[in-house]
Design an enzyme around this catalytic site. Structure first.
Site, PDB file in Angstrom:
ATOM      1  N   ASP A 160      42.076  40.020  77.231  1.00 14.51           N
ATOM      2  CA  ASP A 160      43.190  39.761  76.295  1.00 14.51           C
ATOM      3  C   ASP A 160      44.436  40.573  76.629  1.00 14.51           C
ATOM      4  O   ASP A 160      45.551  40.076  76.496  1.00 14.51           O
ATOM      5  CB  ASP A 160      42.779  39.904  74.828  1.00 14.51           C
ATOM      6  CG  ASP A 160      42.363  41.293  74.399  1.00 14.51           C
ATOM      7  OD1 ASP A 160      42.124  42.160  75.266  1.00 14.51           O
ATOM      8  OD2 ASP A 160      42.271  41.522  73.170  1.00 14.51           O
ATOM      9  N   SER A 181      37.451  54.865  50.776  1.00 19.47           N
ATOM     10  CA  SER A 181      36.572  53.992  51.539  1.00 19.47           C
ATOM     11  C   SER A 181      35.152  54.171  51.013  1.00 19.47           C
ATOM     12  O   SER A 181      34.707  55.300  50.798  1.00 19.47           O
ATOM     13  CB  SER A 181      36.631  54.348  53.023  1.00 19.47           C
ATOM     14  OG  SER A 181      35.527  53.751  53.669  1.00 19.47           O
ATOM     15  N   LEU A 191      32.452  45.162  67.008  1.00 15.55           N
ATOM     16  CA  LEU A 191      32.523  43.928  66.218  1.00 15.55           C
ATOM     17  C   LEU A 191      33.810  43.852  65.410  1.00 15.55           C
ATOM     18  O   LEU A 191      33.888  43.168  64.400  1.00 15.55           O
ATOM     19  CB  LEU A 191      31.291  43.835  65.296  1.00 15.55           C
ATOM     20  CG  LEU A 191      29.968  43.853  66.067  1.00 15.55           C
ATOM     21  CD1 LEU A 191      28.794  43.936  65.107  1.00 15.55           C
ATOM     22  CD2 LEU A 191      29.838  42.620  66.964  1.00 15.55           C
ATOM     23  N   SER A 230      37.790  47.662  62.693  1.00 16.29           N
ATOM     24  CA  SER A 230      39.106  48.131  62.235  1.00 16.29           C
ATOM     25  C   SER A 230      40.082  46.973  62.081  1.00 16.29           C
ATOM     26  O   SER A 230      40.880  46.967  61.140  1.00 16.29           O
ATOM     27  CB  SER A 230      39.664  49.239  63.127  1.00 16.29           C
ATOM     28  OG  SER A 230      39.566  48.888  64.462  1.00 16.29           O
ATOM     29  N   GLU A 263      47.657  49.451  65.534  1.00 15.28           N
ATOM     30  CA  GLU A 263      46.537  50.084  66.242  1.00 15.28           C
ATOM     31  C   GLU A 263      47.053  50.751  67.516  1.00 15.28           C
ATOM     32  O   GLU A 263      46.723  51.899  67.811  1.00 15.28           O
ATOM     33  CB  GLU A 263      45.502  49.003  66.577  1.00 15.28           C
ATOM     34  CG  GLU A 263      44.194  49.522  67.068  1.00 15.28           C
ATOM     35  CD  GLU A 263      43.241  49.907  65.939  1.00 15.28           C
ATOM     36  OE1 GLU A 263      42.127  50.275  66.246  1.00 15.28           O
ATOM     37  OE2 GLU A 263      43.625  49.853  64.756  1.00 15.28           O
ATOM     38  N   ASP A 317      41.115  40.740  68.614  1.00 15.04           N
ATOM     39  CA  ASP A 317      40.376  41.066  67.396  1.00 15.04           C
ATOM     40  C   ASP A 317      41.138  40.693  66.126  1.00 15.04           C
ATOM     41  O   ASP A 317      40.603  39.983  65.271  1.00 15.04           O
ATOM     42  CB  ASP A 317      39.973  42.545  67.388  1.00 15.04           C
ATOM     43  CG  ASP A 317      38.996  42.862  68.507  1.00 15.04           C
ATOM     44  OD1 ASP A 317      38.557  41.924  69.196  1.00 15.04           O
ATOM     45  OD2 ASP A 317      38.671  44.044  68.694  1.00 15.04           O
ATOM     46  N   TYR A 329      38.650  52.935  77.266  1.00 17.21           N
ATOM     47  CA  TYR A 329      39.353  51.665  77.055  1.00 17.21           C
ATOM     48  C   TYR A 329      40.779  51.739  77.598  1.00 17.21           C
ATOM     49  O   TYR A 329      41.227  50.863  78.353  1.00 17.21           O
ATOM     50  CB  TYR A 329      39.367  51.322  75.555  1.00 17.21           C
ATOM     51  CG  TYR A 329      39.994  49.993  75.248  1.00 17.21           C
ATOM     52  CD1 TYR A 329      39.230  48.839  75.190  1.00 17.21           C
ATOM     53  CD2 TYR A 329      41.372  49.876  75.026  1.00 17.21           C
ATOM     54  CE1 TYR A 329      39.808  47.605  74.913  1.00 17.21           C
ATOM     55  CE2 TYR A 329      41.955  48.659  74.756  1.00 17.21           C
ATOM     56  CZ  TYR A 329      41.174  47.524  74.698  1.00 17.21           C
ATOM     57  OH  TYR A 329      41.749  46.312  74.428  1.00 17.21           O
TER      58      TYR A 329
HETATM   59  C1  GLA Z   1      38.386  45.669  71.980  1.00 15.00           C
HETATM   60  C2  GLA Z   1      39.873  45.378  71.815  1.00 15.00           C
HETATM   61  C3  GLA Z   1      40.193  43.947  72.224  1.00 15.00           C
HETATM   62  C4  GLA Z   1      39.611  43.576  73.575  1.00 15.00           C
HETATM   63  C5  GLA Z   1      38.149  43.995  73.667  1.00 15.00           C
HETATM   64  C6  GLA Z   1      37.600  43.809  75.045  1.00 15.00           C
HETATM   65  O1  GLA Z   1      37.647  44.942  71.063  1.00 15.00           O
HETATM   66  O2  GLA Z   1      40.266  45.587  70.487  1.00 15.00           O
HETATM   67  O3  GLA Z   1      41.600  43.768  72.206  1.00 15.00           O
HETATM   68  O4  GLA Z   1      40.364  44.127  74.612  1.00 15.00           O
HETATM   69  O5  GLA Z   1      37.977  45.360  73.297  1.00 15.00           O
HETATM   70  O6  GLA Z   1      37.522  42.468  75.350  1.00 15.00           O
END
Ligand code: GLA
Length: 373
Positions: free
Chosen positions: A33, A64, A122, A125, A157, A169, A218
């Site tokens: 993405d 929360s 999943l 956030s 984010e 997401d 990441y």
């Molecule tokens: C996380 C990120 C997404 C995407 C995935 C990997 O979920 O929030 O934007 O990059 O990792 O596919």
């Protein structure tokens, strides 16, 4: 206690607005993405719910039910958002982004309750972010289309919590429909809802190893992709085609493997969409397994625990394939099974995994209907 009465017990009044958003399992198209590529997430029946009531001042009081110190009231003032305070950063980032985009909100009291475990891959956030924006939209009469919600959540984010995530997401949480996969072109932001075949059933098993995106591997992967795109002279890795592969092979390691993953994963998403349309589960299963191998060997976002879950799943009767879903470095696997076999397969995988890894897995899908009854 219902959510509404829990809110009243905390703040002494009923909420004025309430909204939900689902988590997602990405079926295929990982780390594509933020490279302008294709993804194929599906919503899962685990929800984040936000309730809130406006105040007359500029203070936000948030609780929360599940995160940080559950039940503790965390406070900040609009305009004085500052990062580094845990889960409330997702709220602070959004109020700052909303106001920066010209939307008028004043202070509010809010309560979040989410069934999506954080760090499970999943989209916990983004689901909270989309649910919060929906509740704020209702409470303050904001004009926000589903795509606006996704963009605001992604921007908050990246800019506020420091995780340079893509659009998948929040867009999945905002627009995906139950029973379908969202085939999304992340460059054009065009999408299509593809029905999941009735003969298919999904399972999601959490490895019990939670990831953290902010500041972790990441962002390193994202930077590697950007560097590779620069060296190849393309705008984004989406633009690398089969003919460029000799030039890709000349890139220094690990960049060539990173590019190989993104290019091959985009091809797999397109093939998966065709397999879904045909209801070809064996082919979809092969694509799941190939995607997992690519995440493990070329993109290096899998860990031994998620590799083990995939291996165990592949041995189960009725299972066509499995793969790491989400950002990686921990998290969950998604398993593609024949209808009626997912619960048994997931339970058997979880039991074997617990024994071999010493970890505590969680079967998040299919939901245990006995427990819910
Ligand atoms: C996380 C990120 C997404 C995407 C995935 C990997 O979920 O929030 O934007 O990059 O990792 O596919």
């Amino acid at each position: 206690m219902t959510a509404t009465s829990a809110f009243a017990a905390l703040f002494g009044r009923a909420p004025a607005a309430g909204a939900e958003a689902p988590g997602r399992a990405n079926l295929i198209g990982e780390h594509t993405d933020y490279n302008g590529g294709f993804v194929l997430p599906t919503p899962i029946p685990l929800l984040a719910r936000v309730e809130l009531a406006p105040r007359t001042d500029n203070h936000v009081l948030a609780v929360s039910a599940d995160l940080g110190a559950p039940g503790e009231v965390v406070e900040y003032e609009l305009g004085k958002e500052s990062p580094g305070r845990g889960w409330i950063d997702h709220v602070q980032g959004l109020t700052r982004a909303l106001r920066a985009a010209g939307h008028e909100v004043c202070g509010f009291e809010m309560r979040i309750a989410s069934c999506i475990p954080p760090g499970a891959g999943l989209s916990s956030s983004a689901a909270v972010g989309v649910a919060l924006l929906r509740a704020l939209r209702e409470a303050f009469g904001l004009v926000l289309a589903p795509l606006d919600l996704a963009r605001l959540v992604q921007g908050a984010e990246s800019e506020f919590t420091g995780a340079r995530v893509g659009i998948m997401d929040p867009l999945a949480c905002s627009v995906a429909r139950a029973g379908t996969a969202l085939f999304l072109d992340t460059r054009e932001l065009t999408f299509e809802h593809i029905p999941l075949p009735a003969a298919a059933e999904l399972a999601v098993v959490h490895s019990g190893v939670s990831h953290r995106h902010a500041g972790g591997g990441y962002n390193v992967r994202r930077a590697e992709c950007e560097r590779a795109a620069g060296l190849l002279g393309v705008r984004e890795l989406r633009d690398v085609v089969e003919d460029d592969m000799p030039r890709v092979a000349a890139l220094p390691e690990p960049l060539q493997r990173r590019v190989r993953h993104v290019v091959s994963e985009n091809v797999r998403v397109l093939a998966a969409v065709e397999a879904l349309r045909r209801g070809d589960l064996p082919e979809l299963g092969r694509l799941f397994l190939a995607s997992h191998a690519s995440q493990r060997d070329d993109f290096e976002v899998s860990i031994p625990e998620t590799d083990l879950l995939v291996e165990l799943a592949a041995e189960e009767a009725g299972v066509h394939g499995a793969r790491l879903t989400g950002g990686g470095f921990g998290g969950s696997v998604v398993i593609l099974a024949d209808e009626g076999t997912a619960a048994r397969a997931a339970a058997s995988v979880a039991a074997a995994y617990a024994e071999r890894s010493g970890r505590r897995p969680q079967v998040l899908l299919p939901e245990d209907r006995r427990a819910a009854a």
